[in-house]
Structure formats: structure tokens, C-alpha cells
Design a protein around this motif. Sequence first.
Motif, mmCIF file in Angstrom:
data_model
loop_
_atom_site.group_PDB
_atom_site.id
_atom_site.type_symbol
_atom_site.label_atom_id
_atom_site.label_comp_id
_atom_site.label_asym_id
_atom_site.label_seq_id
_atom_site.Cartn_x
_atom_site.Cartn_y
_atom_site.Cartn_z
ATOM 1 N N LEU A 8 48.769 18.204 -59.815
ATOM 2 C CA LEU A 8 47.365 18.545 -59.588
ATOM 3 C C LEU A 8 46.771 17.582 -58.567
ATOM 4 N N SER A 9 45.905 18.105 -57.698
ATOM 5 C CA SER A 9 45.245 17.241 -56.727
ATOM 6 C C SER A 9 44.162 16.422 -57.445
ATOM 7 N N ILE A 10 43.753 15.323 -56.808
ATOM 8 C CA ILE A 10 42.807 14.406 -57.455
ATOM 9 C C ILE A 10 41.518 15.102 -57.918
ATOM 10 N N PRO A 11 40.867 15.925 -57.068
ATOM 11 C CA PRO A 11 39.631 16.557 -57.557
ATOM 12 C C PRO A 11 39.870 17.434 -58.778
ATOM 13 N N VAL A 12 41.027 18.104 -58.821
ATOM 14 C CA VAL A 12 41.289 19.017 -59.937
ATOM 15 C C VAL A 12 41.499 18.227 -61.234
ATOM 16 N N ALA A 89 44.767 15.881 -80.149
ATOM 17 C CA ALA A 89 45.508 14.719 -80.659
ATOM 18 C C ALA A 89 47.007 14.885 -80.407
ATOM 19 N N ILE A 90 47.513 16.108 -80.590
ATOM 20 C CA ILE A 90 48.938 16.364 -80.332
ATOM 21 C C ILE A 90 49.248 16.077 -78.858
ATOM 22 N N LEU A 91 48.421 16.596 -77.959
ATOM 23 C CA LEU A 91 48.660 16.408 -76.515
ATOM 24 C C LEU A 91 48.570 14.927 -76.137
ATOM 25 N N LEU A 92 47.654 14.196 -76.777
ATOM 26 C CA LEU A 92 47.495 12.769 -76.497
ATOM 27 C C LEU A 92 48.741 11.995 -76.927
ATOM 28 N N VAL A 93 49.222 12.268 -78.140
ATOM 29 C CA VAL A 93 50.429 11.594 -78.640
ATOM 30 C C VAL A 93 51.627 11.949 -77.765
ATOM 31 N N GLN A 94 51.734 13.219 -77.371
ATOM 32 C CA GLN A 94 52.865 13.637 -76.523
ATOM 33 C C GLN A 94 52.841 12.922 -75.177
ATOM 34 N N ALA A 95 51.652 12.770 -74.596
ATOM 35 C CA ALA A 95 51.569 12.127 -73.289
ATOM 36 C C ALA A 95 51.812 10.618 -73.395
ATOM 37 N N LEU A 96 51.216 9.974 -74.408
ATOM 38 C CA LEU A 96 51.294 8.512 -74.499
ATOM 39 C C LEU A 96 52.638 8.034 -75.034
ATOM 40 N N VAL A 97 53.118 8.663 -76.107
ATOM 41 C CA VAL A 97 54.298 8.139 -76.806
ATOM 42 C C VAL A 97 55.580 8.786 -76.293
ATOM 43 N N PHE A 98 55.525 10.080 -75.985
ATOM 44 C CA PHE A 98 56.758 10.788 -75.632
ATOM 45 C C PHE A 98 56.836 11.131 -74.149
ATOM 46 N N GLN A 99 55.836 10.728 -73.392
ATOM 47 C CA GLN A 99 55.781 10.959 -71.954
ATOM 48 C C GLN A 99 56.019 12.414 -71.581
ATOM 49 N N ASP A 100 55.432 13.302 -72.388
ATOM 50 C CA ASP A 100 55.501 14.732 -72.117
ATOM 51 C C ASP A 100 54.099 15.176 -71.692
ATOM 52 N N GLY A 101 53.943 15.592 -70.449
ATOM 53 C CA GLY A 101 52.615 15.909 -69.910
ATOM 54 C C GLY A 101 52.013 14.649 -69.307
ATOM 55 N N GLY A 102 51.349 14.813 -68.154
ATOM 56 C CA GLY A 102 50.838 13.650 -67.443
ATOM 57 C C GLY A 102 49.643 13.013 -68.130
ATOM 58 N N LEU A 103 49.428 11.721 -67.843
ATOM 59 C CA LEU A 103 48.256 11.030 -68.385
ATOM 60 C C LEU A 103 46.999 11.430 -67.619
ATOM 61 N N LEU A 104 47.113 11.488 -66.286
ATOM 62 C CA LEU A 104 45.965 11.914 -65.482
ATOM 63 C C LEU A 104 45.698 13.402 -65.693
ATOM 64 N N ALA A 105 46.774 14.148 -65.937
ATOM 65 C CA ALA A 105 46.655 15.592 -66.149
ATOM 66 C C ALA A 105 46.306 15.934 -67.596
ATOM 67 N N LEU A 153 47.356 31.211 -67.336
ATOM 68 C CA LEU A 153 46.463 31.648 -66.256
ATOM 69 C C LEU A 153 45.670 30.454 -65.713
ATOM 70 N N LEU A 154 45.117 29.645 -66.620
ATOM 71 C CA LEU A 154 44.351 28.477 -66.187
ATOM 72 C C LEU A 154 45.234 27.477 -65.442
ATOM 73 N N ALA A 155 46.450 27.265 -65.961
ATOM 74 C CA ALA A 155 47.376 26.341 -65.282
ATOM 75 C C ALA A 155 47.641 26.845 -63.866
ATOM 76 N N GLU A 158 44.707 26.074 -61.654
ATOM 77 C CA GLU A 158 44.651 24.643 -61.312
ATOM 78 C C GLU A 158 45.709 24.282 -60.270
ATOM 79 N N LEU A 159 46.924 24.845 -60.431
ATOM 80 C CA LEU A 159 47.994 24.562 -59.467
ATOM 81 C C LEU A 159 47.657 25.167 -58.114
ATOM 82 N N SER A 160 47.019 26.342 -58.146
ATOM 83 C CA SER A 160 46.639 27.007 -56.914
ATOM 84 C C SER A 160 45.542 26.222 -56.196
#
Lengths: 210, 95
Positions: A8-12, A89-105, A153-155, A158-160
Amino acid sequence: MHIPDGFLSIPVWAALDLAAIPSVGYFVRRTQRSFEDSRIPLLGVLGSFVFAAQMINFPVVAGTSGHLIGGALLAFTLGPSAATVVMTAILLVQALVFQDGGLLALGANVINMAVVGVWVGYVPMKLLGGRGPNLRGFAAFLGGWLSLMAAALLAAVELSLSDMAPSGPLFASMLGIHAVTGVAEGLITAVTLTAIQRLNRSFVLPSEAA
Amino acid sequence: MKRVILFLGGLTLTLVLLGVLVASSSPDGLEAVAESLGFSDRAVEGEPYSPFADYEFRLIDSSWPAQVTAGLLGVALMYGFGIVFGRLVRRGRGG
């Protein structure tokens, strides 16, 4: 579906991080106001279950895989406000502990799956849930399918906006793959809900009496 | 309510203990799209800083125990979150 950093670009990503914080805060307060005390033990039980289910990828088509996201499932069992908070909370734990999904994203992933995915997934049960058991099963299936399609669709949007790829192929392939994965999401959602309803008839929200 | 909790708890442990044995490691939908449209290399993955990156406990060599340890940690963290959030919900209405 977990967007990594770099896609994702910075503004997005920055706009979605900024949007996610007050959105989740709003749903925390809504949960505090309206959550039934008797369902409090379920917050941890369902969060754990959906976390575990998200770990297990199943094969989809042509060398790809998918896993349950569980937005509709959480919405039918906890109500959509608490579902948004638990999914965040699930997405937060996945990003922080399991490095699945970006922190900025993280904001993008929260908006896609925890906010929009959950609330879109809840709509069919809200509309059809009071009209008999067959329609409830169908509503669960449709909720699962729609929640995944809405998040995909939203993803793609955002990618577009981030100029990762031309919009046409991006939308076609994101929606195409997830239309198939969504069938599994819908089936797992419907089967789990049917099993839960057999154990406790008033469990699935909105309850049949309502 | 108790029966539902037992059912979901059992299902969760089954997923963690057995699901990891059959899980597919193929790219997921978004990864596959990124590969086919040529932007998968834009992902910034960096060094794994977490000992549990990619749902495997890095200090264990063999894959099933490493995945099960990571899975149980995630389940425990989510259960803990549920307890903390449950308290916050009760407190929020002064009960």
C-alpha cells in the motif's frame, strides 16, 4: 487476505490507520453499552477459535489456498460490535507476534476484515434470520461469502489506489479467487452455526425469538 | 452455554493439534494475485524479529511441535484478550 507492508502507498495505509483507530474505539464503546453479560465468557472462546481456524489453510483452486476469516461467524455469535473488536485483536496479535499482515497495513486489514467484513457478513442474518431455520442456514452461508467478498473488494480498491497493478485485472482476480474461497467460508460458517444452534437454540444472533 | 463453550474449545484444540498437519502451504488468494500481476516482490517482509514468525516457534526444529507451540500461544493470547475485554465491558457499565 492479510495485506503485508509494501503493498500500500503511504497515503492509503496512513489514511486507513487513522480511520481504524476511532472506528474500533466506537465499537468498543458500543460493546460496553449493549453486550449481554451472559456472553462475556464467549469473547475469549470465540477469539481463540477463529484465531486457530485462520491458521489452517485449505487448498482452493490452481495452486492457491485460503483460510476462514470468520467475520460473519463472529458477528452471529458475539453481535457485530464485539465481533469487530475481537477480530481487531486477532489481526493485532497476528501482525505483532506472528508477523502475518503488515504493521503499517494493520489499519487497512482492520477496516477490510474487522469492520467491513464483519458488518457486511452480518446483514443476511439480520434480514433473514427471523424467517425459519432453513433461511438461517442460508443466511449464515451468504454472510460468510459476502464478508469475504467485501474484504477482497476493499483490498482491491486499496491496492489499485496504491498503483500496484492495473485496476481491471486486479479487481477481476481478487474477486474471482475470493468468490471461490468464499464458498468454503460460507460453508464453514453455516456448518459451525448449525452445530452451535443444535447445542443451544438461542445462541445465534439475532436470536430466533427476536 | 457450557455445551457451546466445550464444543468450541474442543474444536479449537483439534484445529491447533491436527489442523497444522494438513494445512496447505500454497500462496493464499492475495499472494497468488500479487504473483500473477507481478507485484509480490513489493512485500516488505524484513527479518523475522518475532520468535513466532509465520506461526512456527523458531527455537524448535521440528515442524509439528513448533507450529503447535505457536498455535497454543495464539489461542492463549486470544483467550487472555477475551478475559481483559470482558472485564472492560463489565466495568464500562459500572457493574
